[in-house]
Write an enzyme that holds these catalytic residues in place. Structure first.
Site, PDB file in Angstrom:
ATOM      1  N   SER A  78      42.540  44.373  32.284  1.00  0.00           N
ATOM      2  CA  SER A  78      41.553  44.783  31.278  1.00  0.00           C
ATOM      3  C   SER A  78      42.214  45.095  29.938  1.00  0.00           C
ATOM      4  CB  SER A  78      40.820  46.047  31.731  1.00  0.00           C
ATOM      5  OG  SER A  78      40.131  45.820  32.927  1.00  0.00           O
TER       6      SER A  78
HETATM    7  N1  SAH Z   1      43.182  47.040  37.639  1.00  0.00           N
HETATM    8  C1  SAH Z   1      43.808  45.735  37.454  1.00  0.00           C
HETATM    9  C2  SAH Z   1      42.842  44.677  36.938  1.00  0.00           C
HETATM   10  C3  SAH Z   1      41.945  44.295  37.971  1.00  0.00           C
HETATM   11  S1  SAH Z   1      41.023  42.823  37.854  1.00  0.00           S
HETATM   12  C4  SAH Z   1      44.991  45.796  36.539  1.00  0.00           C
HETATM   13  O1  SAH Z   1      45.285  46.855  35.983  1.00  0.00           O
HETATM   14  O2  SAH Z   1      45.655  44.764  36.407  1.00  0.00           O
HETATM   15  C5  SAH Z   1      40.047  43.190  39.297  1.00  0.00           C
HETATM   16  C6  SAH Z   1      40.779  43.032  40.596  1.00  0.00           C
HETATM   17  O3  SAH Z   1      39.886  43.419  41.628  1.00  0.00           O
HETATM   18  C7  SAH Z   1      41.183  41.601  40.896  1.00  0.00           C
HETATM   19  O4  SAH Z   1      42.562  41.528  41.112  1.00  0.00           O
HETATM   20  C8  SAH Z   1      40.382  41.257  42.147  1.00  0.00           C
HETATM   21  O5  SAH Z   1      41.072  40.414  43.035  1.00  0.00           O
HETATM   22  C9  SAH Z   1      40.168  42.631  42.758  1.00  0.00           C
HETATM   23  N2  SAH Z   1      39.043  42.757  43.691  1.00  0.00           N
HETATM   24  C10 SAH Z   1      37.829  42.148  43.637  1.00  0.00           C
HETATM   25  N3  SAH Z   1      37.071  42.521  44.688  1.00  0.00           N
HETATM   26  C11 SAH Z   1      37.819  43.397  45.417  1.00  0.00           C
HETATM   27  C12 SAH Z   1      37.605  44.108  46.642  1.00  0.00           C
HETATM   28  N4  SAH Z   1      36.465  44.013  47.338  1.00  0.00           N
HETATM   29  N5  SAH Z   1      38.592  44.915  47.097  1.00  0.00           N
HETATM   30  C13 SAH Z   1      39.772  45.015  46.434  1.00  0.00           C
HETATM   31  N6  SAH Z   1      40.046  44.355  45.293  1.00  0.00           N
HETATM   32  C14 SAH Z   1      39.078  43.548  44.791  1.00  0.00           C
END
Ligand code: SAH
Length: 229
Positions: A78
């Site tokens: 993000s």
């Molecule tokens: N917080 C992260 C950015 C996340 S993008 C950072 O600082 O880089 C959102 C992430 O959520 C993605 O990597 C995606 O694979 C994950 N995601 C999506 N659905 C999910 C679920 N049900 N459980 C765990 N992770 C999930």
């Protein structure tokens, strides 16, 4: 407030000089303080986590820009403002036990770990969970537990949590996450229909009931349910 911010910036100046220090300091001043991020702990964390380490090599030069960046597997890290806004919203204290859903690059977990005693983070894409875990260990973050799996179920053995941050956009708030939030605890989660603009919601649990509030219109990668390899 201005004085404490200046002291904060100064006190960290010497110990944190890397090639990106000036860019990071500028990001904190203009993108965060300039837009109303005032929580000293959040500002401290954003100033001290090397965001360039969490983006692909060829994107390092863009690490401090006011934007999200791709991290592979169709996922994104993000924009710094959103990371800071979500962190500040949780009202964290050092004693807190925090759960993040969506580890991605590990950057948000690193920011949380500068503020609280323990961070637990779950990532559904196995390859991202393992690269983030390795990255965080290499950089010396010792209070973060990374797990591969579907964050819908939370992490019952580490619950209850003072705060939960969901960094993927869901259509509804997963009930297990509500159950694992302490009374008085806070959750931030982007909620809305798939593919569209979602509302970043603050969820506060009081007397085993939740109160939700819309904070900001946001776009996030989707919260998915099937674990991927
Ligand atoms: N917080 C992260 C950015 C996340 S993008 C950072 O600082 O880089 C959102 C992430 O959520 C993605 O990597 C995606 O694979 C994950 N995601 C999506 N659905 C999910 C679920 N049900 N459980 C765990 N992770 C999930």
């Amino acid at each position: 407030m201005i004085l404490s911010s200046l002291l904060l910036l100064f006190s960290n100046y010497k110990s944190n000089q890397d090639n990106y220090w000036a860019a990071r300091e500028e990001m904190v001043k203009t993108q965060l303080q300039g837009r109303g991020i005032t929580d000293p702990a959040t500002l401290y964390a954003m100033l001290n986590v090397p965001r360039q380490e969490f983006v692909p090599e060829h994107l390092k030069q863009f690490a401090y820009m006011d934007r999200a960046l791709p991290i592979g597997h169709g996922q994104t890290i993000s924009q710094p403002y959103l990371v800071a806004f979500m962190t500040q919203t949780l009202g964290l204290r050092s004693s807190h036990n925090v759960l993040e859903i969506g580890t991605g690059s590990g950057y948000q977990a690193a920011v949380l770990s500068k503020i609280v005693d323990s961070v637990h983070t779950i990532e559904i894409v196995r390859a991202l969970a393992s690269s983030a875990g390795k990255k965080l260990a290499d950089l010396g973050y010792s209070n973060i537990n990374v797990k591969a799996g579907d964050g819908y179920h939370g992490w019952p053995s580490k619950a209850p949590f003072d705060a939960i941050m969901v960094t993927a956009g869901a259509d509804t708030i997963p009930q297990p996450l509500i159950d694992q939030l302490k009374n008085g605890g806070k959750m931030v989660i982007p909620i809305g229909p798939a593919g569209g603009v979602r509302q970043l919601q603050l969820v506060v649990k009081k007397n085993d009931r939740i109160v939700t509030k819309n904070l900001l219109a946001v776009r996030f990668v989707p919260f998915t349910r099937d674990e991927k390899n």
